[in-house]
Design a protein around this motif. Structure first.
Motif, short mmCIF file in Angstrom:
data_model
loop_
_atom_site.label_atom_id
_atom_site.label_comp_id
_atom_site.label_asym_id
_atom_site.label_seq_id
_atom_site.Cartn_x
_atom_site.Cartn_y
_atom_site.Cartn_z
N ALA A 46 0.88 -1.44 -0.13
CA ALA A 46 -0.33 0.04 0.03
C ALA A 46 1.00 1.08 -0.08
O ALA A 46 2.44 1.20 -0.43
N GLU A 47 0.52 2.23 -0.29
CA GLU A 47 1.26 3.96 0.19
C GLU A 47 0.16 4.96 1.24
O GLU A 47 -0.69 4.50 1.41
N ALA A 101 -2.07 2.56 5.82
CA ALA A 101 -1.29 2.14 4.59
C ALA A 101 -0.32 0.11 4.86
O ALA A 101 -1.06 -0.84 4.68
N VAL A 102 -0.49 0.30 6.94
CA VAL A 102 -0.62 -0.90 7.21
C VAL A 102 -1.55 -1.90 6.79
O VAL A 102 -1.61 -3.15 6.91
N ASP A 103 -2.31 -1.39 7.58
CA ASP A 103 -3.64 -2.02 7.61
C ASP A 103 -4.19 -2.76 5.97
O ASP A 103 -4.58 -3.40 5.80
N MET A 104 -4.20 -1.56 4.89
CA MET A 104 -4.49 -2.14 3.63
C MET A 104 -2.98 -2.94 3.14
O MET A 104 -3.79 -3.76 2.91
N ALA A 105 -2.09 -2.83 3.42
CA ALA A 105 -0.49 -4.16 3.40
C ALA A 105 -1.71 -5.66 3.85
O ALA A 105 -1.19 -6.92 3.30
N LEU A 106 -1.97 -5.86 5.05
CA LEU A 106 -2.59 -6.60 5.63
C LEU A 106 -3.84 -7.37 5.18
O LEU A 106 -4.23 -8.41 4.81
#
Length: 367
Positions: A46-47, A101-106
């Motif tokens: 994510a960004e 961004a961390v949440d969407m990467a997960l």
């Protein structure tokens, strides 16, 4: 799917055409690429777009908080333990786009592991969204020319017009010129980025009553509590809370307090998990939502359309999904394409984000 490494890579890509609005202007996409690695080889991407004039985050602060605080707290967790991850991230106040961004990467990891698109996991309502294009500050003729170009090239017929200048008559004239040029079939709404007072907003709205505006967004400061309530009572169209409603609790405050009657959802600041809570809360309160834009690049836009297309209420109105058109380049191996005024959800497992290693090497700022 244990988390073994979290990357925060700063990169900078110039805008071919800067975006100007009441709270600032953007000449370069100085974003942060966030990648979460697991022990099974899955990588979520994510960004995070810093907006110092809105949330106080900078590119350097996003990298620092992920490297020094978030990553150590996430290592060893399963990608399935999202509630635990959020509990640990929330020990640090603020830093919304870094957390998002961390949440969407997960979620990207979960989609890859399940062999499903994230949009399907979130709700799977449709495979595309109508696109709304943001038109920034410029002389009225230039704003009209940009809107006509985007309409003729991409089939977009919904436009969010940045207002909030002083005198407000410049913005009224621009909106009138846009309506005359685009015709009655185009959808227009305005966003003041808190640039006007409540009184200025009311006068401007009165002068635009014949333009058929769809929404008005954040015309005056959220901390002008009485003035804002006074304005919303007189606003002839739904009044969108954006920066003032970044959580379910803030949505409750704004809607029940009479300071707004619609809400902008931005995955760049609330990820997928918190955005879904905001969305469902809005559904419970009976207020419309619009998928907003954090001046996202293509990576962020992939995330926005995945979320927006996943739910009935977020797919009802055109989403703000075109700001990447102003960037001179991007990091995706497969660039996004707007066709017939719509943007499709990426197919395949996860979010479908592929990063071009050569472009990342060219634009990253830490080497």
């Amino acid at each position: 799917m244990k988390i073994v490494h979290v990357e925060a890579i700063p990169f900078a890509i110039p805008y071919a055409k800067p975006l100007r609005f009441a709270s600032g202007e953007v000449h370069t996409a100085d974003h942060v690429l966030v990648r979460v690695h697991t022990d099974e080889g899955l990588v979520g991407t994510a960004e995070a777009p810093p907006r110092p004039y809105t949330y106080g985050e900078t590119q350097a602060s996003i990298v620092a908080v992920i490297d020094t605080l978030f990553a150590p707290r996430l290592l060893g967790l399963s990608a399935l333990e999202r509630e635990v991850a959020h509990e640990r991230l929330d020990r640090t106040v603020g830093n919304p786009t870094a957390k998002a961004a961390v949440d969407m990467a997960l979620w990207d990891i979960l989609g890859q592991a399940a062999g499903m698109p994230v949009s399907g996991l979130l709700g799977g309502y449709t495979d595309r969204m109508r696109v709304s294009h943001m038109v920034g500050f410029a002389p009225a003729g230039q704003m009209v020319a940009e809107a006509e170009r985007v309409r003729d090239t991409y089939g977009v017929t919904t436009f969010k017009v940045k207002v909030g200048r002083r005198p407000y008559t410049d913005d009224v004239d621009a909106c009138r010129a846009l309506r005359e040029a685009l015709g009655p079939g185009a959808e227009l709404y305005i966003d003041g980025n808190r640039g006007w007072t409540a009184a200025e907003s009311a006068r401007a709205l009165r002068e635009m009553t014949d333009l058929g505006l769809l929404f008005a967004e954040e015309l005056c400061p959220a901390d002008d509590v009485l003035g804002r309530r006074w304005l919303v009572e007189r606003c002839p169209v739904p009044f969108i809370a954006d920066e003032s409603a970044t959580s379910a609790a803030e949505v409750t405050r704004e809607i029940l307090g009479g300071s707004a009657n619609a809400v902008s959802v931005k995955t760049a600041r609330t990820g997928f998990t918190a955005s879904q809570r905001v969305l469902h809360h809005c559904e419970g309160l009976g207020v419309p939502v619009v998928m907003g834009n954090q001046i996202d690049g293509q990576i962020g836009t992939v995330c926005s359309v995945a979320f927006g297309a996943a739910h009935r209420s977020s797919a009802r109105y055109a989403g703000e999904l075109s700001n990447f058109l102003g960037m001179s380049d991007d990091l995706l191996t497969e660039p996004l394409t707007i066709e017939d005024g719509t943007l499709r959800v990426r197919t395949g497992a996860g979010l479908g984000i592929g990063i071009d290693p050569d472009k990342l090497a060219r634009y990253r700022q830490d080497r």
